[in-house]
Design a protein around this motif. Structure first.
Motif, PDB file in Angstrom:
ATOM      1  N   GLN A  13     -41.779 -19.432 -53.480  1.00 45.09           N
ATOM      2  CA  GLN A  13     -40.807 -20.351 -54.064  1.00 45.09           C
ATOM      3  C   GLN A  13     -40.237 -19.753 -55.356  1.00 45.09           C
ATOM      4  OE1 GLN A  13     -40.544 -22.971 -51.878  1.00 45.09           O
ATOM      5  NE2 GLN A  13     -42.259 -21.913 -50.887  1.00 45.09           N
ATOM      6  N   ASP A  14     -39.077 -20.232 -55.729  1.00 51.03           N
ATOM      7  CA  ASP A  14     -38.485 -19.818 -56.996  1.00 51.03           C
ATOM      8  C   ASP A  14     -39.215 -20.501 -58.150  1.00 51.03           C
ATOM      9  OD1 ASP A  14     -36.557 -18.233 -55.771  1.00 51.03           O
ATOM     10  OD2 ASP A  14     -35.138 -19.901 -55.601  1.00 51.03           O
ATOM     11  N   ILE A  15     -39.570 -19.712 -59.143  1.00 48.14           N
ATOM     12  CA  ILE A  15     -40.202 -20.261 -60.343  1.00 48.14           C
ATOM     13  C   ILE A  15     -39.121 -20.448 -61.398  1.00 48.14           C
ATOM     14  CG2 ILE A  15     -41.843 -19.827 -62.210  1.00 48.14           C
ATOM     15  CD1 ILE A  15     -43.577 -18.334 -60.219  1.00 48.14           C
ATOM     16  N   VAL A  16     -38.945 -21.679 -61.818  1.00 53.06           N
ATOM     17  CA  VAL A  16     -37.914 -22.003 -62.806  1.00 53.06           C
ATOM     18  C   VAL A  16     -38.256 -21.318 -64.130  1.00 53.06           C
ATOM     19  CG1 VAL A  16     -36.821 -23.879 -64.097  1.00 53.06           C
ATOM     20  CG2 VAL A  16     -37.469 -24.209 -61.688  1.00 53.06           C
ATOM     21  N   PRO A  17     -37.301 -20.673 -64.771  1.00 56.76           N
ATOM     22  CA  PRO A  17     -37.583 -20.033 -66.066  1.00 56.76           C
ATOM     23  C   PRO A  17     -37.813 -21.072 -67.152  1.00 56.76           C
ATOM     24  CG  PRO A  17     -35.243 -19.915 -65.571  1.00 56.76           C
ATOM     25  CD  PRO A  17     -35.908 -20.460 -64.338  1.00 56.76           C
ATOM     26  N   PRO A  18     -38.403 -20.681 -68.262  1.00 60.49           N
ATOM     27  CA  PRO A  18     -38.596 -21.623 -69.368  1.00 60.49           C
ATOM     28  C   PRO A  18     -37.270 -22.200 -69.841  1.00 60.49           C
ATOM     29  CG  PRO A  18     -39.871 -19.621 -69.723  1.00 60.49           C
ATOM     30  CD  PRO A  18     -38.983 -19.358 -68.547  1.00 60.49           C
ATOM     31  N   VAL A  19     -37.329 -23.442 -70.279  1.00 63.40           N
ATOM     32  CA  VAL A  19     -36.136 -24.117 -70.782  1.00 63.40           C
ATOM     33  C   VAL A  19     -35.819 -23.619 -72.194  1.00 63.40           C
ATOM     34  CG1 VAL A  19     -35.194 -26.348 -71.506  1.00 63.40           C
ATOM     35  CG2 VAL A  19     -36.519 -26.169 -69.383  1.00 63.40           C
ATOM     36  N   SER A  20     -34.587 -23.246 -72.406  1.00 62.47           N
ATOM     37  CA  SER A  20     -34.145 -22.831 -73.747  1.00 62.47           C
ATOM     38  C   SER A  20     -33.763 -24.073 -74.542  1.00 62.47           C
ATOM     39  CB  SER A  20     -32.955 -21.880 -73.637  1.00 62.47           C
ATOM     40  OG  SER A  20     -32.490 -21.518 -74.916  1.00 62.47           O
ATOM     41  N   LYS A  50     -49.985 -10.542 -76.075  1.00 59.68           N
ATOM     42  CA  LYS A  50     -50.867  -9.380 -75.988  1.00 59.68           C
ATOM     43  C   LYS A  50     -51.393  -9.191 -74.565  1.00 59.68           C
ATOM     44  CE  LYS A  50     -52.428  -9.575 -80.809  1.00 59.68           C
ATOM     45  NZ  LYS A  50     -53.587  -9.814 -81.721  1.00 59.68           N
ATOM     46  N   LEU A  51     -51.746 -10.286 -73.925  1.00 51.89           N
ATOM     47  CA  LEU A  51     -52.279 -10.223 -72.564  1.00 51.89           C
ATOM     48  C   LEU A  51     -51.228  -9.683 -71.600  1.00 51.89           C
ATOM     49  CD1 LEU A  51     -54.851 -11.119 -70.893  1.00 51.89           C
ATOM     50  CD2 LEU A  51     -53.554 -13.179 -70.344  1.00 51.89           C
ATOM     51  N   ALA A  52     -50.003 -10.202 -71.703  1.00 51.69           N
ATOM     52  CA  ALA A  52     -48.940  -9.773 -70.799  1.00 51.69           C
ATOM     53  C   ALA A  52     -48.529  -8.331 -71.066  1.00 51.69           C
ATOM     54  CB  ALA A  52     -47.740 -10.706 -70.941  1.00 51.69           C
ATOM     55  N   ALA A  53     -48.478  -7.947 -72.348  1.00 56.29           N
ATOM     56  CA  ALA A  53     -48.082  -6.580 -72.692  1.00 56.29           C
ATOM     57  C   ALA A  53     -49.054  -5.557 -72.133  1.00 56.29           C
ATOM     58  CB  ALA A  53     -47.969  -6.441 -74.207  1.00 56.29           C
ATOM     59  N   SER A  54     -50.333  -5.940 -72.057  1.00 57.62           N
ATOM     60  CA  SER A  54     -51.348  -5.024 -71.508  1.00 57.62           C
ATOM     61  C   SER A  54     -51.441  -5.104 -69.994  1.00 57.62           C
ATOM     62  CB  SER A  54     -52.718  -5.350 -72.104  1.00 57.62           C
ATOM     63  OG  SER A  54     -53.207  -6.594 -71.592  1.00 57.62           O
ATOM     64  N   GLY A  55     -50.657  -6.025 -69.396  1.00 57.84           N
ATOM     65  CA  GLY A  55     -50.779  -6.234 -67.959  1.00 57.84           C
ATOM     66  C   GLY A  55     -52.127  -6.812 -67.581  1.00 57.84           C
ATOM     67  N   ASP A  91     -43.335 -11.317 -66.526  1.00 60.60           N
ATOM     68  CA  ASP A  91     -42.094 -10.741 -65.998  1.00 60.60           C
ATOM     69  C   ASP A  91     -41.450  -9.814 -67.018  1.00 60.60           C
ATOM     70  OD1 ASP A  91     -42.004 -11.765 -63.418  1.00 60.60           O
ATOM     71  OD2 ASP A  91     -40.971 -13.597 -64.027  1.00 60.60           O
ATOM     72  N   LYS A  92     -41.462 -10.220 -68.269  1.00 61.45           N
ATOM     73  CA  LYS A  92     -40.854  -9.431 -69.342  1.00 61.45           C
ATOM     74  C   LYS A  92     -41.469  -8.038 -69.413  1.00 61.45           C
ATOM     75  CE  LYS A  92     -40.327  -9.397 -74.382  1.00 61.45           C
ATOM     76  NZ  LYS A  92     -40.618 -10.150 -75.647  1.00 61.45           N
ATOM     77  N   HIS A  93     -42.749  -7.952 -69.170  1.00 60.65           N
ATOM     78  CA  HIS A  93     -43.453  -6.673 -69.263  1.00 60.65           C
ATOM     79  C   HIS A  93     -43.675  -6.031 -67.886  1.00 60.65           C
ATOM     80  CE1 HIS A  93     -44.308  -7.050 -73.565  1.00 60.65           C
ATOM     81  NE2 HIS A  93     -44.571  -8.327 -73.349  1.00 60.65           N
ATOM     82  N   ASP A  94     -42.980  -6.564 -66.874  1.00 59.69           N
ATOM     83  CA  ASP A  94     -43.094  -6.021 -65.508  1.00 59.69           C
ATOM     84  C   ASP A  94     -44.553  -5.890 -65.068  1.00 59.69           C
ATOM     85  OD1 ASP A  94     -40.316  -5.712 -65.172  1.00 59.69           O
ATOM     86  OD2 ASP A  94     -40.348  -3.835 -66.286  1.00 59.69           O
ATOM     87  N   SER A  95     -45.345  -6.917 -65.378  1.00 57.05           N
ATOM     88  CA  SER A  95     -46.786  -6.827 -65.082  1.00 57.05           C
ATOM     89  C   SER A  95     -47.265  -7.916 -64.129  1.00 57.05           C
ATOM     90  CB  SER A  95     -47.596  -6.883 -66.386  1.00 57.05           C
ATOM     91  OG  SER A  95     -47.242  -8.014 -67.162  1.00 57.05           O
ATOM     92  N   THR A  96     -46.315  -8.587 -63.440  1.00 62.18           N
ATOM     93  CA  THR A  96     -46.749  -9.626 -62.502  1.00 62.18           C
ATOM     94  C   THR A  96     -47.418  -9.032 -61.276  1.00 62.18           C
ATOM     95  OG1 THR A  96     -44.557  -9.643 -61.485  1.00 62.18           O
ATOM     96  CG2 THR A  96     -44.973 -11.264 -63.221  1.00 62.18           C
ATOM     97  N   GLY A  97     -47.058  -7.793 -60.927  1.00 61.76           N
ATOM     98  CA  GLY A  97     -47.595  -7.208 -59.707  1.00 61.76           C
ATOM     99  C   GLY A  97     -48.752  -6.262 -59.912  1.00 61.76           C
ATOM    100  N   VAL A  98     -49.049  -5.920 -61.172  1.00 65.95           N
ATOM    101  CA  VAL A  98     -50.181  -5.032 -61.414  1.00 65.95           C
ATOM    102  C   VAL A  98     -51.472  -5.792 -61.168  1.00 65.95           C
ATOM    103  CG1 VAL A  98     -48.865  -3.659 -63.069  1.00 65.95           C
ATOM    104  CG2 VAL A  98     -50.280  -5.563 -63.886  1.00 65.95           C
ATOM    105  N   LYS A  99     -52.540  -5.066 -60.985  1.00 67.48           N
ATOM    106  CA  LYS A  99     -53.798  -5.679 -60.545  1.00 67.48           C
ATOM    107  C   LYS A  99     -54.267  -6.779 -61.490  1.00 67.48           C
ATOM    108  CE  LYS A  99     -58.406  -4.413 -58.864  1.00 67.48           C
ATOM    109  NZ  LYS A  99     -59.372  -3.296 -58.681  1.00 67.48           N
ATOM    110  N   GLY A 100     -54.308  -6.468 -62.791  1.00 64.33           N
ATOM    111  CA  GLY A 100     -54.774  -7.469 -63.756  1.00 64.33           C
ATOM    112  C   GLY A 100     -53.846  -8.653 -63.855  1.00 64.33           C
ATOM    113  N   GLY A 101     -52.534  -8.363 -63.917  1.00 65.62           N
ATOM    114  CA  GLY A 101     -51.564  -9.446 -64.014  1.00 65.62           C
ATOM    115  C   GLY A 101     -51.593 -10.353 -62.806  1.00 65.62           C
ATOM    116  N   LYS A 102     -51.673  -9.742 -61.628  1.00 65.94           N
ATOM    117  CA  LYS A 102     -51.692 -10.523 -60.393  1.00 65.94           C
ATOM    118  C   LYS A 102     -52.907 -11.443 -60.357  1.00 65.94           C
ATOM    119  CE  LYS A 102     -51.271  -9.875 -55.380  1.00 65.94           C
ATOM    120  NZ  LYS A 102     -51.180  -8.864 -54.292  1.00 65.94           N
ATOM    121  N   LYS A 103     -54.064 -10.904 -60.788  1.00 62.84           N
ATOM    122  CA  LYS A 103     -55.286 -11.710 -60.779  1.00 62.84           C
ATOM    123  C   LYS A 103     -55.203 -12.839 -61.789  1.00 62.84           C
ATOM    124  CE  LYS A 103     -59.385 -13.018 -59.706  1.00 62.84           C
ATOM    125  NZ  LYS A 103     -59.594 -13.763 -58.438  1.00 62.84           N
ATOM    126  N   PHE A 104     -54.708 -12.536 -62.982  1.00 63.18           N
ATOM    127  CA  PHE A 104     -54.612 -13.582 -63.989  1.00 63.18           C
ATOM    128  C   PHE A 104     -53.659 -14.686 -63.553  1.00 63.18           C
ATOM    129  CE2 PHE A 104     -52.369 -15.453 -67.619  1.00 63.18           C
ATOM    130  CZ  PHE A 104     -53.432 -16.126 -68.186  1.00 63.18           C
TER     131      PHE A 104
END
Length: 481
Positions: free
Chosen positions: A163-170, A220-225, A263-276
């Motif tokens: 499904q599409d995930i709605v982005p945060p509201v500005s 910090k968590l997202a930046a490290s994936g 998404d900003k750090h392109d880490s949604t698909g890496v192993k740690g990011g995917k698990k988190f």
């Protein structure tokens, strides 16, 4: 009634204590009239799940933080106490507002209350709108191929990820208009949320309950994936978890922001990011289950477990609550909980297993204790976690799976550092015996006497396991009749 383009709008804050990614606040700003932020302390309105002691502590600091955020834009948080519907009506009258906006909650008792409030205010001619700020997906929108709610996590989450995930509201805070004449408000301290006996002293060293702290930790968590998440998340002796759960519960950060950060750090698909992110999915799944099966906070999802042959024992329950079971990994967890309002997730599973299986104490007793002592006490997550441990919920661990607290300690706290931190009686015990000190020799214990300085196990592991399996056999026999 004033023209809607200029009339004030109440924004009722609950578990969305942030000014960013807040759809109710942004919608109120877009109306163009003054904004009246309000928080109402209505413990009776929470039903049987009013605030626990630890969550009151967090709520106090989160409200203070929210008030500070709003003040940056000349908005004052109005605090009231009483029956929510009556207080909202009074505020509408006091401010000449013609609308109330809020972000939805999903607890069964709260849904009933909110529905009644919406119907009453709408009938009185007020505009009432609710929004989604706390979930990725509304529970009623996610269904399996048969059009029914999911009861197994993996297919549920696979479906969600399609499904599409709605982005945060500005939120355009600069356009927010304050009310020129402010209504009466309580001071935060008048809510008496903080304890009079300072059992919360350890909380201050462990937590910074602000939205800024949440965003910094997430960043910090997202930046490290989440690079160390897979390897370290089960180690209570390490800082391997996100510790974002209380921030998510109180809405100081939202799940859409979590996904956006990865998404900003392109880490949604890496192993740690995917698990988190799948753990965020478990949070979604828990709310999905509670919405579709509203009886589950008090009764088992699997109805046969409502006839389980529990053996309630107040003395054993008290020993478990105080961290005096004689199993070091269990006692460390229970003492960490009391001292910090939080417990490592792996240890939560271990302490739950020993309560409902070794001791045969109903899972509801554990859920109630967690509800009062956790700063992240979330009804959906707490319910799902305990029903999982008790084997009576959706996607649950089988009841015959009984954690061995000795092996669990040896595997996930191999050097005994976690035990030594929270069970100081055992700090001098040799590492190789620290998870079963009753089996150690006097020299290995370094003068610690089991039964005097530290309790012997309140139930033998093998005996407790066998008793749990026998109880499960009794349940199966009852089902076959």
């Amino acid at each position: 009634m004033p023209d809607s383009s200029t009339a004030p709008c109440l924004v009722w804050f609950r578990q969305d204590l942030r000014i960013h990614d807040n759809p109710a606040l942004q919608a109120a700003i877009e109306r163009g009239g003054p904004i009246v932020p309000v928080f109402i302390c209505d413990e009776k309105g929470e039903g049987q799940w009013s605030f626990g002691g630890a969550t009151k502590w967090w709520l106090y600091h989160a409200l203070k933080d929210l008030a500070d955020q709003l003040a940056d834009y000349d908005l004052r948080l109005i605090i009231r106490r009483g029956q929510t519907g009556a207080e909202l009506k009074q505020l509408l009258q006091d401010t000449r507002a013609d609308a109330v906006y809020w972000n939805r909650r999903y607890e069964p008792d709260v849904i009933k209350r909110d529905t009644q409030i919406k119907e009453t205010l709408t009938a009185d001619g007020f505009e009432v709108e609710s929004f989604n700020a706390s979930l990725l997906f509304e529970p009623w929108k996610i269904k399996n191929q048969s059009g029914k709610p999911f009861q197994v996590f993996t297919p549920y989450w696979k479906h969600c990820l399609k499904q599409d995930i709605v982005p945060p509201v500005s939120v355009d805070h600069r356009q927010a208009r304050p009310l020129s004449e402010q209504p009466a408000s309580l001071e935060l301290d008048e809510l008496e949320l903080l304890p009079t006996i300072k059992w919360d002293s350890g909380f201050y060293d462990f937590w910074t309950p602000t939205s800024t702290a949440a965003r910094q930790r997430l960043g910090k968590l997202a930046a490290s994936g989440a690079s160390g998440y897979v390897s370290d998340r089960d180690r209570p002796d390490m800082d391997g978890t996100s510790r974002l759960s209380p921030y998510l519960h109180f809405g100081q950060i939202g799940p859409r922001e979590v996904f956006a950060a990865f998404d900003k750090h392109d880490s949604t698909g890496v192993k740690g990011g995917k698990k988190f992110l799948s753990e965020v999915g478990w949070r979604e799944f828990s709310h999905h289950l509670m919405f579709h099966f509203p009886h589950t906070p008090t009764d088992a999802l699997r109805p046969e477990f409502n006839h389980f042959p529990w053996e309630m024992d107040e003395q054993l329950l008290r020993a478990w609550q105080k961290g005096e079971t004689g199993y070091p990994i269990v006692d460390a967890g229970m003492r960490q909980l009391w001292a910090t309002g939080w417990m490592h997730n792996r240890v939560r599973m271990i302490v739950a297993s020993i309560l409902v299986k070794h001791l045969l104490i109903p899972w509801q007793e554990g859920a109630r204790w967690f509800w009062d002592t956790l700063v992240d006490a979330d009804l959906a997550n707490n319910t799902q976690g305990w029903q999982w441990s008790a084997g009576c919920g959706a996607d649950a661990a089988p009841y015959f799976r009984v954690f061995n607290p000795i092996l669990q300690g040896q595997k996930f706290d191999p050097n005994g550092d976690y035990v030594r931190e929270w069970v100081p009686e055992l700090r001098l015990v040799e590492t190789k015996v620290i998870h079963e000190p009753w089996e150690a020799g006097f020299d290995q214990l370094n003068r610690v006497v089991i039964g005097r300085d530290y309790p012997a196990p309140i139930v033998d592991h093998k005996r407790g396991r066998n008793r749990a399996l026998q109880a499960y056999e009794k349940l199966k026999a009852l089902r076959s009749k």
